[in-house]
Design a protein around this motif. Structure first.
Motif, PDB file in Angstrom:
ATOM      1  N   GLY A  46      48.110 -50.771  99.235  1.00  0.00           N
ATOM      2  CA  GLY A  46      48.283 -52.050  98.566  1.00  0.00           C
ATOM      3  C   GLY A  46      47.214 -53.061  98.938  1.00  0.00           C
ATOM      4  N   CYS A  47      47.016 -53.258 100.241  1.00  0.00           N
ATOM      5  CA  CYS A  47      46.094 -54.297 100.706  1.00  0.00           C
ATOM      6  C   CYS A  47      44.884 -53.741 101.443  1.00  0.00           C
ATOM      7  CB  CYS A  47      46.832 -55.282 101.608  1.00  0.00           C
ATOM      8  SG  CYS A  47      47.384 -54.565 103.183  1.00  0.00           S
ATOM      9  N   ALA A  48      44.836 -52.446 101.656  1.00  0.00           N
ATOM     10  CA  ALA A  48      43.757 -51.752 102.373  1.00  0.00           C
ATOM     11  C   ALA A  48      43.710 -52.092 103.852  1.00  0.00           C
ATOM     12  CB  ALA A  48      42.403 -52.003 101.717  1.00  0.00           C
ATOM     13  N   GLY A  49      44.722 -52.799 104.337  1.00  0.00           N
ATOM     14  CA  GLY A  49      44.806 -53.084 105.769  1.00  0.00           C
ATOM     15  C   GLY A  49      45.342 -51.878 106.521  1.00  0.00           C
ATOM     16  N   ALA A  50      45.269 -51.960 107.830  1.00  0.00           N
ATOM     17  CA  ALA A  50      45.781 -50.871 108.669  1.00  0.00           C
ATOM     18  C   ALA A  50      47.307 -50.882 108.664  1.00  0.00           C
ATOM     19  CB  ALA A  50      45.264 -51.010 110.087  1.00  0.00           C
ATOM     20  N   ILE A  51      47.882 -49.710 108.535  1.00  0.00           N
ATOM     21  CA  ILE A  51      49.330 -49.560 108.691  1.00  0.00           C
ATOM     22  C   ILE A  51      49.581 -49.440 110.189  1.00  0.00           C
ATOM     23  CG2 ILE A  51      51.341 -48.106 108.224  1.00  0.00           C
ATOM     24  CD1 ILE A  51      49.889 -47.167 105.666  1.00  0.00           C
ATOM     25  N   PRO A  52      50.461 -50.264 110.753  1.00  0.00           N
ATOM     26  CA  PRO A  52      50.688 -50.208 112.200  1.00  0.00           C
ATOM     27  C   PRO A  52      51.076 -48.808 112.682  1.00  0.00           C
ATOM     28  CG  PRO A  52      51.749 -52.138 111.251  1.00  0.00           C
ATOM     29  CD  PRO A  52      51.274 -51.290 110.100  1.00  0.00           C
TER      30      PRO A  52
ATOM     31  N   PRO B 250      54.857 -55.279 104.407  1.00  0.00           N
ATOM     32  CA  PRO B 250      54.852 -56.284 103.322  1.00  0.00           C
ATOM     33  C   PRO B 250      54.541 -55.693 101.953  1.00  0.00           C
ATOM     34  CG  PRO B 250      53.693 -57.133 105.250  1.00  0.00           C
ATOM     35  CD  PRO B 250      53.977 -55.676 105.500  1.00  0.00           C
ATOM     36  N   CYS B 251      53.587 -54.799 101.882  1.00  0.00           N
ATOM     37  CA  CYS B 251      53.245 -54.183 100.589  1.00  0.00           C
ATOM     38  C   CYS B 251      54.358 -53.255 100.111  1.00  0.00           C
ATOM     39  CB  CYS B 251      51.910 -53.455 100.674  1.00  0.00           C
ATOM     40  SG  CYS B 251      50.482 -54.586 100.784  1.00  0.00           S
ATOM     41  N   GLN B 252      55.030 -52.564 101.037  1.00  0.00           N
ATOM     42  CA  GLN B 252      56.155 -51.708 100.650  1.00  0.00           C
ATOM     43  C   GLN B 252      57.273 -52.549 100.061  1.00  0.00           C
ATOM     44  OE1 GLN B 252      56.382 -48.184 100.868  1.00  0.00           O
ATOM     45  NE2 GLN B 252      58.133 -48.603  99.564  1.00  0.00           N
ATOM     46  N   GLN B 253      57.512 -53.711 100.659  1.00  0.00           N
ATOM     47  CA  GLN B 253      58.563 -54.595 100.136  1.00  0.00           C
ATOM     48  C   GLN B 253      58.224 -55.072  98.729  1.00  0.00           C
ATOM     49  OE1 GLN B 253      58.735 -57.403 103.390  1.00  0.00           O
ATOM     50  NE2 GLN B 253      60.434 -56.310 104.344  1.00  0.00           N
TER      51      GLN B 253
END
Length: 105
Positions: free
Chosen positions: A77-83, A98-101
Motif C-alpha cells: 500500500g505505502c511501500a513502507g517496511a512492514i514491522p 494502517p494499510c491493511q485497515q
C-alpha cells in the motif's frame, strides 16, 4: 543485505515453503474427498474448507514470490517496511497495519 537479514529471510523462506507443502497436501486431500454426501451442510463446510485452504496457498505462494523478487517485508500500500513483529505473526502479510485497515475498511 546483512548476514542476519539473509539468515532471517532464509528461515522465513523455509517456514513458508513447509507451510505451502502442508497446505497444498491439505487442499489435495480436501478436493479428493469432496464427494457429495447428500448433506447440504456438510457440502457447504467442505467447500468453505477448500476455499480457505486455497486462500492460504495463494497467500503463502505470494510471500515466497515477494521473497524471490526482493519485495518481502514491504507494504504493497505505502511501500513502507512492514514491522518484523507483524511478519513474525503473519509471515505472508502484504500490508502494514494502517494499510491493511484501509483494505478492509
Amino acid at each position: 543485505m546483512s548476514i542476519d537479514v539473509d539468515r532471517r529471510f532464509a528461515v522465513v523462506h523455509a517456514a513458508l515453503t513447509d507451510e505451502l507443502d502442508r497446505q497444498t497436501a491439505r487442499l489435495r486431500e480436501l478436493t479428493e474427498m469432496s464427494a457429495d454426501t447428500g448433506d447440504p451442510g456438510e457440502s457447504h463446510n467442505q467447500e468453505a474448507l477448500i476455499a480457505a485452504t486455497r486462500r492460504s496457498v495463494e497467500q503463502v505462494s505470494g510471500a515466497l514470490r515477494r521473497i524471490a523478487e526482493g519485495a518481502y517485508g514491504r507494504c504493497e500500500g505505502c511501500a513502507g517496511a512492514i514491522p518484523a513483529e507483524r511478519l513474525e505473526v503473519l509471515p505472508h502479510a502484504r500490508f502494514c497495519v494502517p494499510c491493511q485497515q484501509k483494505q478492509v475498511g
